[in-house]
Every structure is written in C-alpha cells, then in structure tokens.
Scaffold this motif. Structure first.
Motif, PDB file in Angstrom:
ATOM      1  N   GLU A 101       0.832  -1.195   0.000  1.00 49.85           N
ATOM      2  CA  GLU A 101       0.000   0.000   0.000  1.00 49.85           C
ATOM      3  C   GLU A 101       0.871   1.251   0.000  1.00 49.85           C
ATOM      4  N   GLY A 102       0.316   2.322  -0.461  1.00 49.51           N
ATOM      5  CA  GLY A 102       1.014   3.600  -0.400  1.00 49.51           C
ATOM      6  C   GLY A 102       1.953   3.879  -1.551  1.00 49.51           C
ATOM      7  N   LEU A 103       1.985   2.993  -2.564  1.00 51.56           N
ATOM      8  CA  LEU A 103       2.846   3.269  -3.708  1.00 51.56           C
ATOM      9  C   LEU A 103       2.318   4.467  -4.489  1.00 51.56           C
ATOM     10  N   THR A 104       3.230   5.296  -4.944  1.00 47.79           N
ATOM     11  CA  THR A 104       2.871   6.418  -5.798  1.00 47.79           C
ATOM     12  C   THR A 104       3.848   6.428  -6.963  1.00 47.79           C
ATOM     13  N   PRO A 105       3.574   7.186  -8.001  1.00 44.93           N
ATOM     14  CA  PRO A 105       4.543   7.283  -9.094  1.00 44.93           C
ATOM     15  C   PRO A 105       5.864   7.902  -8.662  1.00 44.93           C
ATOM     16  N   GLU A 106       5.906   8.550  -7.477  1.00 43.25           N
ATOM     17  CA  GLU A 106       7.124   9.213  -7.002  1.00 43.25           C
ATOM     18  C   GLU A 106       7.912   8.414  -5.977  1.00 43.25           C
ATOM     19  N   LYS A 107       7.296   7.402  -5.338  1.00 45.03           N
ATOM     20  CA  LYS A 107       7.994   6.711  -4.257  1.00 45.03           C
ATOM     21  C   LYS A 107       7.385   5.339  -4.038  1.00 45.03           C
ATOM     22  N   GLY A 108       8.238   4.345  -3.773  1.00 44.65           N
ATOM     23  CA  GLY A 108       7.707   3.024  -3.468  1.00 44.65           C
ATOM     24  C   GLY A 108       8.795   1.988  -3.268  1.00 44.65           C
ATOM     25  N   LEU A 109       8.429   0.904  -2.613  1.00 49.04           N
ATOM     26  CA  LEU A 109       9.325  -0.234  -2.391  1.00 49.04           C
ATOM     27  C   LEU A 109       8.545  -1.497  -2.708  1.00 49.04           C
ATOM     28  N   THR A 110       9.018  -2.271  -3.688  1.00 46.73           N
ATOM     29  CA  THR A 110       8.343  -3.494  -4.088  1.00 46.73           C
ATOM     30  C   THR A 110       9.282  -4.680  -3.936  1.00 46.73           C
ATOM     31  N   ARG A 111       8.687  -5.867  -3.776  1.00 43.51           N
ATOM     32  CA  ARG A 111       9.490  -7.078  -3.594  1.00 43.51           C
ATOM     33  C   ARG A 111       9.095  -8.085  -4.666  1.00 43.51           C
ATOM     34  N   TRP A 112      10.119  -8.720  -5.261  1.00 48.25           N
ATOM     35  CA  TRP A 112       9.898  -9.603  -6.393  1.00 48.25           C
ATOM     36  C   TRP A 112      10.573 -10.959  -6.178  1.00 48.25           C
ATOM     37  N   SER A 113      10.069 -11.953  -6.918  1.00 45.41           N
ATOM     38  CA  SER A 113      10.616 -13.300  -6.818  1.00 45.41           C
ATOM     39  C   SER A 113      10.723 -13.901  -8.212  1.00 45.41           C
ATOM     40  N   SER A 114      11.790 -14.688  -8.425  1.00 43.57           N
ATOM     41  CA  SER A 114      11.985 -15.332  -9.724  1.00 43.57           C
ATOM     42  C   SER A 114      12.702 -16.661  -9.537  1.00 43.57           C
ATOM     43  N   SER A 115      12.436 -17.583 -10.442  1.00 42.65           N
ATOM     44  CA  SER A 115      13.122 -18.877 -10.400  1.00 42.65           C
ATOM     45  C   SER A 115      14.493 -18.791 -11.068  1.00 42.65           C
ATOM     46  N   ASP A 116      14.792 -17.650 -11.718  1.00 44.40           N
ATOM     47  CA  ASP A 116      16.086 -17.477 -12.362  1.00 44.40           C
ATOM     48  C   ASP A 116      17.168 -17.111 -11.347  1.00 44.40           C
ATOM     49  N   SER A 117      18.411 -17.225 -11.774  1.00 45.22           N
ATOM     50  CA  SER A 117      19.542 -16.964 -10.885  1.00 45.22           C
ATOM     51  C   SER A 117      19.747 -15.463 -10.669  1.00 45.22           C
ATOM     52  N   ILE A 118      20.492 -15.148  -9.602  1.00 44.48           N
ATOM     53  CA  ILE A 118      20.836 -13.755  -9.321  1.00 44.48           C
ATOM     54  C   ILE A 118      21.612 -13.161 -10.499  1.00 44.48           C
ATOM     55  N   LYS A 119      22.530 -13.947 -11.064  1.00 49.14           N
ATOM     56  CA  LYS A 119      23.344 -13.446 -12.171  1.00 49.14           C
ATOM     57  C   LYS A 119      22.471 -13.069 -13.372  1.00 49.14           C
ATOM     58  N   ALA A 120      21.501 -13.904 -13.693  1.00 53.53           N
ATOM     59  CA  ALA A 120      20.640 -13.627 -14.849  1.00 53.53           C
ATOM     60  C   ALA A 120      19.853 -12.336 -14.648  1.00 53.53           C
ATOM     61  N   ILE A 121      19.345 -12.139 -13.440  1.00 51.62           N
ATOM     62  CA  ILE A 121      18.549 -10.942 -13.144  1.00 51.62           C
ATOM     63  C   ILE A 121      19.449  -9.705 -13.118  1.00 51.62           C
ATOM     64  N   ALA A 122      20.635  -9.844 -12.503  1.00 47.55           N
ATOM     65  CA  ALA A 122      21.571  -8.725 -12.438  1.00 47.55           C
ATOM     66  C   ALA A 122      22.020  -8.311 -13.840  1.00 47.55           C
ATOM     67  N   ASP A 123      22.319  -9.288 -14.697  1.00 51.66           N
ATOM     68  CA  ASP A 123      22.736  -8.986 -16.074  1.00 51.66           C
ATOM     69  C   ASP A 123      21.629  -8.263 -16.835  1.00 51.66           C
ATOM     70  N   PHE A 124      20.382  -8.674 -16.597  1.00 50.80           N
ATOM     71  CA  PHE A 124      19.244  -8.051 -17.263  1.00 50.80           C
ATOM     72  C   PHE A 124      19.178  -6.562 -16.925  1.00 50.80           C
ATOM     73  N   TYR A 125      19.261  -6.246 -15.618  1.00 54.97           N
ATOM     74  CA  TYR A 125      19.143  -4.849 -15.219  1.00 54.97           C
ATOM     75  C   TYR A 125      20.358  -4.030 -15.620  1.00 54.97           C
ATOM     76  N   GLN A 126      21.542  -4.621 -15.556  1.00 50.99           N
ATOM     77  CA  GLN A 126      22.731  -3.898 -15.995  1.00 50.99           C
ATOM     78  C   GLN A 126      22.587  -3.503 -17.469  1.00 50.99           C
ATOM     79  N   GLN A 127      22.005  -4.395 -18.279  1.00 43.83           N
ATOM     80  CA  GLN A 127      21.829  -4.117 -19.696  1.00 43.83           C
ATOM     81  C   GLN A 127      20.704  -3.117 -19.944  1.00 43.83           C
ATOM     82  N   GLN A 128      19.592  -3.269 -19.206  1.00 43.25           N
ATOM     83  CA  GLN A 128      18.447  -2.390 -19.390  1.00 43.25           C
ATOM     84  C   GLN A 128      18.783  -0.931 -19.094  1.00 43.25           C
ATOM     85  N   PHE A 129      19.660  -0.725 -18.108  1.00 41.78           N
ATOM     86  CA  PHE A 129      19.961   0.637 -17.686  1.00 41.78           C
ATOM     87  C   PHE A 129      21.198   1.227 -18.367  1.00 41.78           C
ATOM     88  N   GLN A 130      21.671   0.582 -19.431  1.00 43.49           N
ATOM     89  CA  GLN A 130      22.832   1.093 -20.148  1.00 43.49           C
ATOM     90  C   GLN A 130      22.478   2.224 -21.100  1.00 43.49           C
TER      91      GLN A 130
END
Length: 391
Positions: A72-101
């Motif tokens: 609750e309390g999420l706004t377009p300006e502020k928020g904290l969300t929690r996510w889960s995936s069956s993929d490895s930490i490396k796969a997720i980290a590589d995805f975000y490193q690439q997305q934010f390039q």
C-alpha cells in the motif's frame, strides 16, 4: 489413349497449383511477425499483469519475476516493491545492468562482482532506483526494487544519501578523543573510524565529547549508524523522507538541510509525531538539546525491531529501580522497560552504568549519544561496531 493423357495432365496441373498455394501460405507464415515478440503482447512480459498499483511504467521489470505483494502507499514518485523469480541472481543482475545502459538511464552505482553484496543504483526519468538482492535459496531469487523521485538533478551531479550509500560517510580525525570518558572511549573511537560521527560546532576537528548534543545531530548519527550496520540488509534500513512529502513537523520543512533524515525517522515511527498519533507533537525542535528520554525513545525500537511493549511506572521501578520513575514520560517508560530485557547490551547499562536515578530531562553528552550507537540488537541477536570493523 489421348483422352487418358489429357486427364492425367489435368490432375498434375491441379496438384501443382495446390502445392503452390500451400507454399505461399507457409512462406507468409514464416515472414509474419512473432506474436511473442510484439511490444504489445502480454507474453513479452509475464509480470505486466502483476505490477502493483501506481507502479511507474517507465521502470523495466524482469520478465520472469512476480510481485510478492501489492504494498500500500505506492505512488509514481515513491515506493518499495518485492519480487521473486526462479532465475539466478546473475541472470537478473545482467538483465538490469543491460536495461539501464541506454538513455535516459544512468548507472550511479553498479552491482559488485557479487550482486548480493551491493545494490544497483540508477537514475533516469526523474527517478532514482535501487535494486537489492535478498536471498537465493530453494531455486528462488528474491529482490527488492525501490524508487523515489529526484528533482532537478542529473546523473553527473548525484549526491549519495545516507540510507543509500553509508560507505560514503566522511571520516574525521578528531583531535580530542582522548578526553572521552574511559568506559565509552573505545566505542566512540570505533564509530569515528567509520565516519558516523560529525564535528562539534566549536571546531572542524573537535568532537567535544562532554558537550551537549542537539536533537538534529543525534537524528543524523542514528540513521547513518543504523544504515551502515545494516548496509547489506536493505529491508532493515531506514528510508529517507522525500522533499515532496508533507512535513511531519512544522519547524522542519523541506528546505532544512536535515529534512530528509528527520522526516524519514518520523515516517518510520521512530520519532513521536502526528504520524504516530501524537497530535500534540507539532514541532521537532531540531536544535534543542537531546534528553535521556529522547535518547531511549528513539534508539530502543531499532534494537527490538518491533513496537515497544506496554509499561507502567511500577513495572519500570521494579526492573530498573529508578527513584525518579514517576518523572519519566510514557514513551520513555516503554523504551526503558524493553531496554531492561536486553541484559548487558541494554543502552542504560552500556552508557550510564549503574544508577538508581534516570534523570529523564538531563541533557545527553555527545560521547553518551555516540556510545548508544555502538550496538544494535536485542537479546543476543545484534551487530556491534566491532563486527562492522572486522568485515
């Protein structure tokens, strides 16, 4: 004979025509766009339908991640969300490193070689985003994605804030630490070596251990120390308040240099305010001296990690044996009662030693205030400044 040949010729022509049509359709099928790659296809991002309400659409989401909750309390300006995936930490980290390039994103602090050790911090689209990995067990990876609005700043002028990068704290070589009372000296020196303590107004390299400490200064030390101790545990860190937030106190507005710290502590419920139901508390008095009541009320909840227990004057008198228990306000009574349950790690024992007088309105010294921050934890489960220095 001629009639039979004509019949066979007609049949062969018909077969060729049908084969040609079939080949054309197959070719069209091969050239048609793959619906799974269509930008509007839900299969392109299975998490799209699971996004929390008000989550900014400009933030990329790992395709194989699912939201663990709809906070609750999420706004377009502020928020904290929690996510889960069956993929490895490396796969997720590589995805975000690439997305934010690419533009408009800019990586402010990249993942380390082990992404669990250090969060990724990026900025773009008017937001600052932090991605932190929590664990990777039972073939399941969990991570948090925190964001907050950033006004009038560019990636080249990003200034680390206390709760995002405690490691950037500035170490001061104080000239008078030898005047810290002996029982507190080791704790104060260790905290100073982490850059948590700041100089007194009387001089650039002067700590002034026996001088008074203001409520403003202790608020900064408290947040910085706690977030430094739990630098690798984002779920335990105190979040800074946003400049755009409604001020919790009438005398600490967004233009105040310590607004984010004081607002953050208030929003976390660590400082009594109207947000905690204390409707009579409308001002913070940032430059007023910190009292022993203030000290216990703010610090103990960070030790216990939960709401303070109910407490009575008689209960505190029976545990601590203070002769002046009746002079202590209700919030401090609750904090003192919980602190007693912490045994030798109790703040009262570590800082004030043996005493039958609490003196609730007495001003806390800078050395005493610092000493409370040398340990965070409750009943054997905690972290000391020595633990941090040994890492």
């Amino acid at each position: 004979m001629m009639k039979n040949l004509m019949s066979w010729g007609f049949l062969w022509s018909l077969v060729a025509l049908l084969s040609s049509c079939s080949g054309t359709k197959e070719l069209e099928g091969r050239l048609a766009p793959n619906p799974e790659l269509s930008p509007n296809s839900e299969t392109n991002n299975p998490s799209a339908s699971l996004l929390p309400n008000n989550f900014p659409t400009t933030i990329p989401i790992y395709p194989k991640a699912t939201s663990q909750e709809n906070p609750e309390g999420l706004t377009p300006e502020k928020g904290l969300t929690r996510w889960s995936s069956s993929d490895s930490i490396k796969a997720i980290a590589d995805f975000y490193q690439q997305q934010f390039q690419s533009t408009p994103w800019k990586i402010v602090e990249p993942f380390s070689s082990n992404p669990q050790d250090k969060p990724l911090i990026v900025q773009g689209n008017g937001l600052e985003i932090k991605i932190s990995f929590l664990n990777s067990a039972d073939s399941n990876t969990e991570f948090t994605l925190e964001y907050q609005a950033v006004k009038n700043s560019t990636p080249s002028t990003v200034k680390s804030s206390p709760n995002l990068s405690p490691s950037t704290l500035e170490v001061v070589n104080f000239s008078d630490l030898d005047t810290v009372p002996e029982p507190l000296r080791s704790s104060v020196q260790n905290l100073a070596s982490l850059g948590i303590l700041t100089p007194d107004k009387t001089g650039d390299n002067v700590f002034n251990p026996n001088g008074p400490i203001s409520r403003r200064t202790y608020a900064k030390w408290l947040l910085n120390a706690h977030n430094k101790f739990y630098e690798n545990a984002p779920e335990k860190q105190i979040r800074l308040g946003l400049k755009t937030a409604q001020p919790a106190f009438g005398d600490v507005l967004a233009k105040d240099s310590d607004f984010e710290v004081i607002q953050g502590l208030a929003e976390a419920g660590l400082i009594p305010s109207s947000l905690t139901g204390d409707t009579s508390t409308t001002v913070f008095r940032p430059d007023a001296p910190l009292t022993r009541e203030d000290l216990m009320t703010w610090k103990v909840p960070l030790d216990t990690g939960k709401a303070l227990p109910k407490a009575s004057i008689d209960g505190v008198k029976e545990t601590w044996g203070f002769q002046d228990t009746a002079k202590i306000n209700s919030k401090a009574l609750q904090a003192l009662y919980a602190d007693f349950q912490n045994g030798e790690k109790a703040n009262v024992r570590r800082v004030f030693g043996y005493t039958t007088l609490f003196q609730p309105k007495k001003t806390v010294t800078r050395a005493e205030a610092a000493a409370t921050l040398s340990y965070f934890g409750y009943q054997g489960d905690g972290v000391s400044v020595e633990d941090i220095l040994q890492k």
